[in-house]
Design a protein around this motif. Sequence first.
Motif, PDB file in Angstrom:
ATOM      1  N   ILE A  28      42.184 -80.035  22.170  1.00 18.07           N
ATOM      2  CA  ILE A  28      42.223 -81.469  22.456  1.00 18.07           C
ATOM      3  C   ILE A  28      42.470 -82.271  21.190  1.00 18.07           C
ATOM      4  O   ILE A  28      43.228 -83.227  21.187  1.00 18.07           O
ATOM      5  N   GLY A  29      41.812 -81.891  20.112  1.00 17.43           N
ATOM      6  CA  GLY A  29      41.994 -82.615  18.860  1.00 17.43           C
ATOM      7  C   GLY A  29      40.920 -82.240  17.852  1.00 17.43           C
ATOM      8  O   GLY A  29      40.080 -81.376  18.105  1.00 17.43           O
ATOM      9  N   LYS A  30      40.966 -82.903  16.725  1.00 16.39           N
ATOM     10  CA  LYS A  30      39.980 -82.710  15.673  1.00 16.39           C
ATOM     11  C   LYS A  30      38.718 -83.494  16.023  1.00 16.39           C
ATOM     12  O   LYS A  30      38.803 -84.630  16.491  1.00 16.39           O
ATOM     13  N   LYS A  31      37.564 -82.878  15.766  1.00 13.23           N
ATOM     14  CA  LYS A  31      36.290 -83.533  16.064  1.00 13.23           C
ATOM     15  C   LYS A  31      36.232 -84.921  15.428  1.00 13.23           C
ATOM     16  O   LYS A  31      35.879 -85.897  16.089  1.00 13.23           O
ATOM     17  N   GLU A  32      36.582 -85.018  14.149  1.00 15.96           N
ATOM     18  CA  GLU A  32      36.472 -86.298  13.444  1.00 15.96           C
ATOM     19  C   GLU A  32      37.318 -87.381  14.101  1.00 15.96           C
ATOM     20  O   GLU A  32      36.911 -88.539  14.185  1.00 15.96           O
ATOM     21  N   VAL A  35      35.564 -88.291  17.517  1.00 20.09           N
ATOM     22  CA  VAL A  35      34.341 -89.053  17.243  1.00 20.09           C
ATOM     23  C   VAL A  35      34.712 -90.488  16.871  1.00 20.09           C
ATOM     24  O   VAL A  35      34.110 -91.448  17.366  1.00 20.09           O
ATOM     25  N   LYS A  36      35.712 -90.637  16.024  1.00 20.76           N
ATOM     26  CA  LYS A  36      36.145 -91.973  15.602  1.00 20.76           C
ATOM     27  C   LYS A  36      36.679 -92.784  16.781  1.00 20.76           C
ATOM     28  O   LYS A  36      36.353 -93.959  16.938  1.00 20.76           O
ATOM     29  N   ALA A  37      37.491 -92.169  17.619  1.00 27.07           N
ATOM     30  CA  ALA A  37      38.071 -92.863  18.776  1.00 27.07           C
ATOM     31  C   ALA A  37      37.031 -93.091  19.875  1.00 27.07           C
ATOM     32  O   ALA A  37      37.130 -94.060  20.632  1.00 27.07           O
ATOM     33  N   GLY A  38      36.080 -92.184  19.994  1.00 26.11           N
ATOM     34  CA  GLY A  38      35.081 -92.271  21.057  1.00 26.11           C
ATOM     35  C   GLY A  38      35.541 -91.635  22.350  1.00 26.11           C
ATOM     36  O   GLY A  38      34.761 -90.998  23.044  1.00 26.11           O
ATOM     37  N   ARG A  39      36.835 -91.804  22.660  1.00 22.07           N
ATOM     38  CA  ARG A  39      37.393 -91.261  23.909  1.00 22.07           C
ATOM     39  C   ARG A  39      38.862 -90.926  23.704  1.00 22.07           C
ATOM     40  O   ARG A  39      39.577 -91.657  23.038  1.00 22.07           O
ATOM     41  N   VAL A  40      39.279 -89.837  24.311  1.00 29.06           N
ATOM     42  CA  VAL A  40      40.699 -89.487  24.336  1.00 29.06           C
ATOM     43  C   VAL A  40      41.033 -88.970  25.732  1.00 29.06           C
ATOM     44  O   VAL A  40      40.179 -88.413  26.419  1.00 29.06           O
ATOM     45  N   VAL A  50      42.555 -85.267  31.755  1.00 28.39           N
ATOM     46  CA  VAL A  50      41.152 -85.124  31.377  1.00 28.39           C
ATOM     47  C   VAL A  50      40.770 -86.208  30.372  1.00 28.39           C
ATOM     48  O   VAL A  50      41.542 -86.535  29.471  1.00 28.39           O
ATOM     49  N   LEU A  51      39.574 -86.742  30.564  1.00 35.56           N
ATOM     50  CA  LEU A  51      38.963 -87.666  29.613  1.00 35.56           C
ATOM     51  C   LEU A  51      37.928 -86.884  28.822  1.00 35.56           C
ATOM     52  O   LEU A  51      37.060 -86.235  29.401  1.00 35.56           O
ATOM     53  N   VAL A  52      38.042 -86.911  27.502  1.00 35.64           N
ATOM     54  CA  VAL A  52      37.035 -86.313  26.624  1.00 35.64           C
ATOM     55  C   VAL A  52      36.395 -87.470  25.878  1.00 35.64           C
ATOM     56  O   VAL A  52      37.093 -88.300  25.289  1.00 35.64           O
ATOM     57  N   LEU A  53      35.072 -87.531  25.941  1.00 32.97           N
ATOM     58  CA  LEU A  53      34.394 -88.604  25.241  1.00 32.97           C
ATOM     59  C   LEU A  53      33.250 -88.068  24.407  1.00 32.97           C
ATOM     60  O   LEU A  53      32.716 -86.997  24.685  1.00 32.97           O
ATOM     61  N   TYR A  54      32.947 -88.831  23.374  1.00 35.47           N
ATOM     62  CA  TYR A  54      31.860 -88.485  22.462  1.00 35.47           C
ATOM     63  C   TYR A  54      30.860 -89.616  22.551  1.00 35.47           C
ATOM     64  O   TYR A  54      31.185 -90.775  22.280  1.00 35.47           O
ATOM     65  N   HIS A  55      29.629 -89.284  22.967  1.00 38.42           N
ATOM     66  CA  HIS A  55      28.601 -90.308  23.138  1.00 38.42           C
ATOM     67  C   HIS A  55      27.255 -89.742  22.728  1.00 38.42           C
ATOM     68  O   HIS A  55      26.876 -88.653  23.167  1.00 38.42           O
ATOM     69  N   LEU A  73      38.843 -94.078  34.040  1.00 39.45           N
ATOM     70  CA  LEU A  73      37.492 -93.983  33.488  1.00 39.45           C
ATOM     71  C   LEU A  73      37.440 -94.175  31.974  1.00 39.45           C
ATOM     72  O   LEU A  73      36.387 -94.511  31.432  1.00 39.45           O
ATOM     73  N   GLN A  74      38.566 -93.998  31.283  1.00 32.51           N
ATOM     74  CA  GLN A  74      38.528 -94.187  29.837  1.00 32.51           C
ATOM     75  C   GLN A  74      38.173 -95.622  29.458  1.00 32.51           C
ATOM     76  O   GLN A  74      37.781 -95.895  28.331  1.00 32.51           O
ATOM     77  N   TYR A  75      38.268 -96.561  30.403  1.00 30.10           N
ATOM     78  CA  TYR A  75      37.915 -97.953  30.150  1.00 30.10           C
ATOM     79  C   TYR A  75      36.519 -98.302  30.670  1.00 30.10           C
ATOM     80  O   TYR A  75      36.101 -99.446  30.601  1.00 30.10           O
TER      81      TYR A  75
END
Length: 171
Positions: A28-32, A35-40, A50-55, A73-75
């Motif tokens: 999906i991507g790099k953790k950093e 985390v910075k984006a919050g959601r991809v 797929v929505l991946v989010l960091y919370h 849902l990303q919004y």
Amino acid sequence: MSSEEETSQTSSSSSSSSSSPPSASHFIGKKEDIVKAGRVTMLVNGCRDVLVLYHQGQFHAMDMRCYHSGGALQYGDIEEFNGRLCIVCPWHKYKITLAEGEGLYQAVDNPTAKPLRTHWRSKGVKQRIHKVTEVNGDVYVTLNDSSETIGSDVYQTEKYRTVSLKAQPKK
């Protein structure tokens, strides 16, 4: 766990005992960056949005469109209801637990009683949840391959991908 490998664990995340991602997972991507984006959001394996989010220090992954009407849902806001973290669909305010994909609603015991007494209830699993694994700073998703039909499955077609792109807010 080795110092080269960090994993985040929720019911939609997993630990890995090796320094390589699970065989059926998708980068999906790099953790950093996440985390910075919050959601991809990402089209995974050419078939699932797929929505991946960091919370609150944890990764979660689920189908990108709400099971009810396909809302993006990303919004949605992340809120806690009855001690459970949920994403709230921006279209109709449906509440979906991050960990299980359950639809929550406020039930009324007796509609004629004043004041009304409400409590939270589950509609059951309505949103498909996917497993997130982090290995060496890279984030991967393993799609939930359960054959059981889940409400959000309806919106995993090209028809809704096209509609969704047109409905996104202008930047």
